[in-house]
Motif scaffolding. Structure first.
Motif, mmCIF file in Angstrom:
data_model
loop_
_atom_site.group_PDB
_atom_site.id
_atom_site.type_symbol
_atom_site.label_atom_id
_atom_site.label_comp_id
_atom_site.label_asym_id
_atom_site.label_seq_id
_atom_site.Cartn_x
_atom_site.Cartn_y
_atom_site.Cartn_z
ATOM 1 N N ARG A 196 -0.240 54.744 48.970
ATOM 2 C CA ARG A 196 0.127 53.414 48.349
ATOM 3 C C ARG A 196 0.903 52.455 49.480
ATOM 4 N NH1 ARG A 196 1.430 54.206 43.036
ATOM 5 N NH2 ARG A 196 3.158 52.798 43.233
ATOM 6 N N ILE A 197 0.824 51.248 49.105
ATOM 7 C CA ILE A 197 1.525 50.212 49.986
ATOM 8 C C ILE A 197 3.083 50.504 49.939
ATOM 9 C CG2 ILE A 197 1.750 47.706 50.406
ATOM 10 C CD1 ILE A 197 -0.627 47.360 49.092
ATOM 11 N N ALA A 198 3.746 50.283 51.269
ATOM 12 C CA ALA A 198 5.158 50.618 51.486
ATOM 13 C C ALA A 198 5.631 48.947 50.942
ATOM 14 C CB ALA A 198 5.591 51.161 52.717
ATOM 15 N N LEU A 199 6.389 49.217 49.806
ATOM 16 C CA LEU A 199 6.839 47.994 49.243
ATOM 17 C C LEU A 199 8.165 47.419 50.153
ATOM 18 C CD1 LEU A 199 6.255 48.555 45.497
ATOM 19 C CD2 LEU A 199 4.969 47.201 47.240
ATOM 20 N N ALA A 206 7.281 40.984 43.610
ATOM 21 C CA ALA A 206 6.143 40.592 43.040
ATOM 22 C C ALA A 206 5.234 41.701 42.410
ATOM 23 C CB ALA A 206 5.319 40.182 44.544
ATOM 24 N N SER A 207 5.384 42.730 42.616
ATOM 25 C CA SER A 207 4.587 43.790 42.050
ATOM 26 C C SER A 207 5.064 43.978 40.476
ATOM 27 C CB SER A 207 4.748 45.310 42.786
ATOM 28 O OG SER A 207 3.956 45.136 44.175
ATOM 29 N N GLY A 284 1.932 41.921 45.835
ATOM 30 C CA GLY A 284 2.722 43.239 45.801
ATOM 31 C C GLY A 284 1.656 44.070 46.428
ATOM 32 N N ASP A 285 2.045 45.250 45.508
ATOM 33 C CA ASP A 285 0.740 46.137 45.679
ATOM 34 C C ASP A 285 -0.370 46.025 44.604
ATOM 35 O OD1 ASP A 285 2.175 47.061 43.538
ATOM 36 O OD2 ASP A 285 2.747 49.041 44.038
ATOM 37 N N PHE A 286 -0.287 45.087 43.969
ATOM 38 C CA PHE A 286 -1.612 44.693 43.128
ATOM 39 C C PHE A 286 -2.673 43.730 43.815
ATOM 40 C CE2 PHE A 286 1.369 46.390 40.180
ATOM 41 C CZ PHE A 286 0.657 47.013 39.185
ATOM 42 N N PHE A 287 -3.765 43.789 43.614
ATOM 43 C CA PHE A 287 -4.891 42.995 44.210
ATOM 44 C C PHE A 287 -5.692 42.497 42.852
ATOM 45 C CE2 PHE A 287 -3.754 45.948 47.519
ATOM 46 C CZ PHE A 287 -3.455 44.926 48.575
ATOM 47 N N GLN A 326 -11.834 41.580 38.964
ATOM 48 C CA GLN A 326 -11.567 42.650 39.111
ATOM 49 C C GLN A 326 -9.945 42.894 39.607
ATOM 50 O OE1 GLN A 326 -13.639 45.119 41.951
ATOM 51 N NE2 GLN A 326 -15.610 44.285 41.469
ATOM 52 N N ILE A 327 -9.310 43.882 39.019
ATOM 53 C CA ILE A 327 -7.901 44.154 39.391
ATOM 54 C C ILE A 327 -7.663 45.672 39.870
ATOM 55 C CG2 ILE A 327 -5.663 44.468 38.472
ATOM 56 C CD1 ILE A 327 -6.203 42.558 36.160
ATOM 57 N N TRP A 328 -6.838 45.594 41.031
ATOM 58 C CA TRP A 328 -6.903 47.078 41.654
ATOM 59 C C TRP A 328 -5.363 47.149 41.922
ATOM 60 C CZ3 TRP A 328 -10.590 50.331 43.966
ATOM 61 C CH2 TRP A 328 -11.780 49.624 43.880
ATOM 62 N N HIS A 329 -4.882 48.345 41.722
ATOM 63 C CA HIS A 329 -3.338 48.797 41.934
ATOM 64 C C HIS A 329 -3.327 49.799 43.216
ATOM 65 C CE1 HIS A 329 0.510 50.764 40.991
ATOM 66 N NE2 HIS A 329 0.749 49.845 41.546
ATOM 67 N N ASN A 330 -3.174 49.353 44.346
ATOM 68 C CA ASN A 330 -3.445 50.168 45.592
ATOM 69 C C ASN A 330 -4.789 50.336 45.831
ATOM 70 O OD1 ASN A 330 -0.695 50.700 46.720
ATOM 71 N ND2 ASN A 330 -0.225 51.661 44.998
ATOM 72 N N SER A 331 -5.279 51.589 45.604
ATOM 73 C CA SER A 331 -6.709 51.903 45.687
ATOM 74 C C SER A 331 -7.119 52.373 44.290
ATOM 75 C CB SER A 331 -7.045 53.167 46.658
ATOM 76 O OG SER A 331 -6.326 54.107 46.227
#
Length: 343
Positions: A196-199, A206-207, A284-287, A326-331
């Motif tokens: 996970r991305i350290a926030l 943002a996340s 944030g940790d979403f892409f 597409q939507i990604w949350h972390n990986s």
């Protein structure tokens, strides 16, 4: 002459009766011949009609055989064309799979880089905080020693101690995270294990904001429809073939503007064969990922807002204009249909 040649009246009467009987018999025989001729004529007419019908049926059968042969030829040509189209579809499907795999690898690599970068930034921030705390404690200790030593020399000693502390702080790698020493093997291994991305407070906000808009995100195009849904589903033409879509394909008009669905930062812009140009935006940790773009109006690192135009959709050789979203949350790959709002 036969009658008058009779030698007696009795013979004359016999011969007359014979002639009458013979005439009657000839008439009956003539009638039978006429009847036979009529029946033969009727049979001949029937046979002629039957022959005509058989000839017509034969011609119809020959025409039908020719039509069947023509249909068989057309069917063979159609089968050959379908076979060629199937080969083309399989080749296109394989190319699409390769492009999707390249896109998945690109996204996974970029997410992994972001996770490692965020972990390293969090570690440096912790070191910076520890260095600042150590320097603050050193200054407080020096101030306490100067206060206990007397009022006269206290100021010069405090300045010396502060100078020494600041010099030590500048020389200490932990006190100056910007000149951080190379990370240890344990730290590198910990970065690789992170999922996970350290926030930071900013990215956490943002996340949270992005997650709070689940089911209400604006569509990446102002008009269009979903032509291919998310997940695994049978191929629309090829039998026993399953396709997998990491996002949704949205078919729209030619040259349609593609928009960011939320506030964020442009994280990656790349080009992949079969996917054209790709824009990846970080929230944030979403892409969010926008593929199959013809042109791009943004650059990496640029801040974008919701509904801001980031490019235009590309049109394929078949004349189809569609964007893949597409939507990604972390990986983790998410279903965009659960996040987009109603049009």
């Amino acid at each position: 002459m036969f009658l008058f040649a009779s030698e007696s009246f009795n013979q004359f009467a016999l011969r007359l009766r014979y002639i009458r009987q013979y005439t009657e018999e000839r008439q009956r025989q003539a009638a039978r011949i006429m009847g036979t001729q009529y029946r033969l004529h009727q049979q001949l007419s029937g046979l002629t009609e039957q022959q005509k019908r058989k000839s017509s049926l034969l011609n119809s059968q020959l025409n039908e055989n020719r039509n069947l042969l023509s249909l068989k030829t057309k069917e063979d040509e159609m089968v050959q064309q379908l076979s060629q189209q199937e080969q083309g579809l399989r080749q296109e499907l394989e190319e699409r799979r390769q492009a999707a795999n390249q896109l998945d690898n690109l996204i996974a690599a970029r997410v992994r880089e972001e996770i490692v970068r965020a972990a390293r930034a969090a570690r440096l921030a912790a070191r910076r905080e520890a260095a600042f705390a150590a320097a603050r404690d050193a200054r407080r200790a020096a101030a306490a020693r100067n206060a206990s030593g007397g009022a006269g020399p206290a100021r010069p000693r405090r300045e010396t101690d502060n100078t020494t502390s600041e010099t030590a702080s500048n020389d200490d790698p932990s006190a100056n995270p910007e000149s951080d020493a190379p990370e240890t093997a344990a730290e590198a291994a910990a970065d690789r294990r992170a999922v996970r991305i350290a926030l930071t407070p900013e990215t956490a906000l943002a996340s949270s904001s992005f997650s709070g808009n689940r089911g209400h995100l604006p569509w990446p195009v102002s008009r269009g429809f979903i032509s291919q849904h998310f997940g695994r589903h049978p191929h629309p033409v090829l039998k026993n073939v399953t396709v997998e879509n990491r996002g949704v394909d949205i078919q729209t008009g030619e040259g349609e503007a593609v928009r960011s669905c939320f506030d964020g930062r442009v994280d990656k812009i790349a080009s992949i064969a079969g996917m054209n140009t790709i824009v990846m935006i970080k929230h944030g940790d979403f892409f969010t990922v926008y593929a199959k773009l013809r042109s791009v109006n943004v650059h990496e690192g640029q801040r974008v807002s919701a509904r801001e135009v980031i490019g235009t959709v590309a049109t394929s050789a078949e004349g189809t204009s569609e964007v893949q979203f597409q939507i990604w949350h972390n990986s983790s790959n998410l279903n965009p249909e659960n996040w987009l709002g109603r049009k």
